[in-house]
Enzyme design. Sequence first.
Site, mmCIF file in Angstrom:
data_model
loop_
_atom_site.group_PDB
_atom_site.id
_atom_site.type_symbol
_atom_site.label_atom_id
_atom_site.label_comp_id
_atom_site.label_asym_id
_atom_site.label_seq_id
_atom_site.Cartn_x
_atom_site.Cartn_y
_atom_site.Cartn_z
ATOM 1 N N ILE A 120 25.649 81.569 58.015
ATOM 2 C CA ILE A 120 25.756 80.222 58.598
ATOM 3 C C ILE A 120 25.922 80.321 60.116
ATOM 4 C CG2 ILE A 120 27.042 78.050 58.541
ATOM 5 C CD1 ILE A 120 27.858 78.842 55.616
ATOM 6 N N LYS A 150 34.010 85.975 51.545
ATOM 7 C CA LYS A 150 33.636 84.748 50.829
ATOM 8 C C LYS A 150 33.199 84.945 49.381
ATOM 9 C CE LYS A 150 28.766 84.862 52.027
ATOM 10 N NZ LYS A 150 27.560 84.107 52.263
ATOM 11 N N SER A 207 35.581 74.661 52.679
ATOM 12 C CA SER A 207 34.699 74.650 51.505
ATOM 13 C C SER A 207 35.080 73.522 50.568
ATOM 14 C CB SER A 207 34.847 75.987 50.775
ATOM 15 O OG SER A 207 34.274 75.907 49.506
ATOM 16 N N ALA A 208 34.086 73.036 49.841
ATOM 17 C CA ALA A 208 34.329 72.020 48.815
ATOM 18 C C ALA A 208 35.285 72.524 47.746
ATOM 19 C CB ALA A 208 33.007 71.622 48.170
ATOM 20 N N TYR A 215 39.930 83.219 46.844
ATOM 21 C CA TYR A 215 39.088 82.769 47.966
ATOM 22 C C TYR A 215 39.370 81.303 48.277
ATOM 23 C CZ TYR A 215 35.024 80.789 50.310
ATOM 24 O OH TYR A 215 34.219 80.083 51.176
ATOM 25 N N LYS A 235 41.113 79.236 51.701
ATOM 26 C CA LYS A 235 40.583 78.066 52.434
ATOM 27 C C LYS A 235 41.616 76.942 52.476
ATOM 28 C CE LYS A 235 36.505 79.624 53.514
ATOM 29 N NZ LYS A 235 36.303 80.059 54.902
ATOM 30 N N TYR A 244 32.033 72.696 53.494
ATOM 31 C CA TYR A 244 30.635 72.892 53.110
ATOM 32 C C TYR A 244 30.484 72.746 51.604
ATOM 33 C CZ TYR A 244 30.723 75.834 57.414
ATOM 34 O OH TYR A 244 30.907 76.352 58.674
ATOM 35 N N PHE A 245 29.336 72.221 51.197
ATOM 36 C CA PHE A 245 28.996 72.233 49.780
ATOM 37 C C PHE A 245 28.187 73.524 49.532
ATOM 38 C CE2 PHE A 245 31.095 68.697 47.780
ATOM 39 C CZ PHE A 245 31.820 68.275 48.883
ATOM 40 N N ARG A 304 30.384 81.168 33.520
ATOM 41 C CA ARG A 304 31.122 82.050 34.440
ATOM 42 C C ARG A 304 32.522 81.462 34.616
ATOM 43 N NH1 ARG A 304 28.684 82.891 40.474
ATOM 44 N NH2 ARG A 304 29.300 80.693 40.640
ATOM 45 N N GLY A 312 35.790 79.956 35.877
ATOM 46 C CA GLY A 312 36.159 79.230 37.096
ATOM 47 C C GLY A 312 35.131 78.220 37.571
ATOM 48 N N ASP A 313 33.913 78.216 36.979
ATOM 49 C CA ASP A 313 32.896 77.258 37.427
ATOM 50 C C ASP A 313 33.221 75.844 36.926
ATOM 51 O OD1 ASP A 313 31.221 78.864 38.918
ATOM 52 O OD2 ASP A 313 29.809 79.255 37.289
#
Length: 341
Positions: free
Chosen positions: A13, A85, A125-126, A150, A154, A178-179, A293, A295-296
Site C-alpha cells: 500500500i 500483517k 483495518s476493518a 494482528y 490495530k 482499510y477494507f 478458516r 476466525g473468518d
Amino acid sequence: MAKILLAGGAGYIGSHTAVELLNAGYEVVAADNYCNSSPEAIRRVEEITGKPVQLYEADIRDSERLSQIFRENKIDAVIHFAGLKAVGESVKKPLMYYRNNIDTTLTLLETMQAADVRNIIFSSSATVYGEENPVPYKETMQRGVCTNPYGWTKAMMEQIFEDAARADPSLSVVLLRYFNPIGAHPSGRIGEDPLGIPNNLMPYVTQVAVGKRECLTIFGSDYPTKDGTCMRDYIHVVDLAKGHVKAVAYILQHSGTEVFNLGTGTPYSVTEIVETFERVNGIKVKHVYGDRRAGDLPEFYANADKAKALLGWQAEYTLDDMCRDAWNWQKQNPDGYRSSD
Ligand code: NAD
Ligand code: UDP
C-alpha cells in the site's frame, strides 16, 4: 508542497500511495526495513512517476535513525504503514506482532513529538470492528472484540493514537480503516508481493493462474451468504492510495482525531471474485471448496459515507478493474520483485 514520510513505504500500500502523492505534487520520503518488501518497489515508483523518493533503510523502532530522518527532512505529515500483517502468523507469534507493531507506533509518536512533527495518518483495518458490530460498519460504532493478535495490535494502536492526541491537542491523527485492498497499479510495475505462500485471497488466485500454486481452496461454502462463501468489501489499491492523498490534504487543515473507513461499500463473495477473475482475464483458476478458516466472519463491508463527505473521496475502480490489474502485475512479475527486470 508538503513533504510526507511514509513509514513502511516500500510495501504494497505504501508504494502505491507514494505514486499518488508524487502525482499530486507532494514530496515523498520513505523509510522501511524491507522485512516484507524490496527497495525495488520504490525504484519503480520513481520510474512510474519520473520523480525522486528519498529512501531510507530504517527500522521504525530505531528512534535514533528516525530522529536522523526528521533532522534531515522537514516532514509535514507521517503515514504509518510499517507493521506485520499476516493474521495466521500473528496467532503463532503474538509477541513478535505486539513487539513490532506497537513499538513502531510508540517510537514514531515519541520521535515525532521531539521533532515537532504534528500530523500522522495510520493504517488501521476493518478488523477492529470485531465480531459484534452489524454490517455495514460505520465509524461511530465501538471497536469490537478482535479474533486474532494482528487485529488486537490495530485496536491497541488506535487507542494509543487517541490517547496521545487527547493529551496533546497539537497532535493531529487520522485513522484509516482499510477494507480488502487488492489489485495493482495499472502499469503492472508495482503490486502485491507476498513472501512464501499467500495468506490473502487475490495473491493466491493470481499465483494459481500463473502456475505457481496448484489449486485455490475456498474456505467454507456453508456461510449464511447468497452463495455460501464469505463476502468482503474489496477495494482497488489505487483507490485506497488516493484516499491517503485526500487524508493528507485533510490532516494538514484539521486538528484532532478522525476515523475513516476506506472501502467501496459493496461486498463480493469469494466465488464471485474467482468467477470475475476468470471472465475478465480469460484464464481458469483451479479451485476446490474446503473447510472454513478459523476466525473468518461471514460478511463485512464499509459504510463509506464519511470519507465521501469529509475527504471528498470515493472508490472508482470496479471489481473487473481490480481483477485485471492484479493479473497484469502477476503475469509481468511472476516472482514479484525477484523477477528479472
Ligand atoms: P506490507 O507488508 O506490504 O507493507 C508494510 C511495510 O512495513 C513493509 O514494507 C515492511 O517491510 C515494513 N515494516 C514492517 N515492520 C517494519 C519496521 N519495524 N520498520 C520498518 N519497516 C517495517 O503491507 P501492506 O499491505 O502494504 O500494509 C500496510 C499497512 O496497512 C500495514 O500496517 C497493514 O497492517 C495495514 N493493512 C493492510 C491491509 C491489507 O489487506 N493489505 C488491510 C488493512 C490494514
Ligand atoms: N480466502 C479463501 N482462500 C484463500 C484465501 C482467502 O477462500 O486461500 C477467503 C477468506 O476465507 C475470506 C476471503 O477469501 O473470506 C478474503 O480473505 P483475505 O485473507 O484476503 O482477507 P480477510 O478477509 O482475512 O481480510
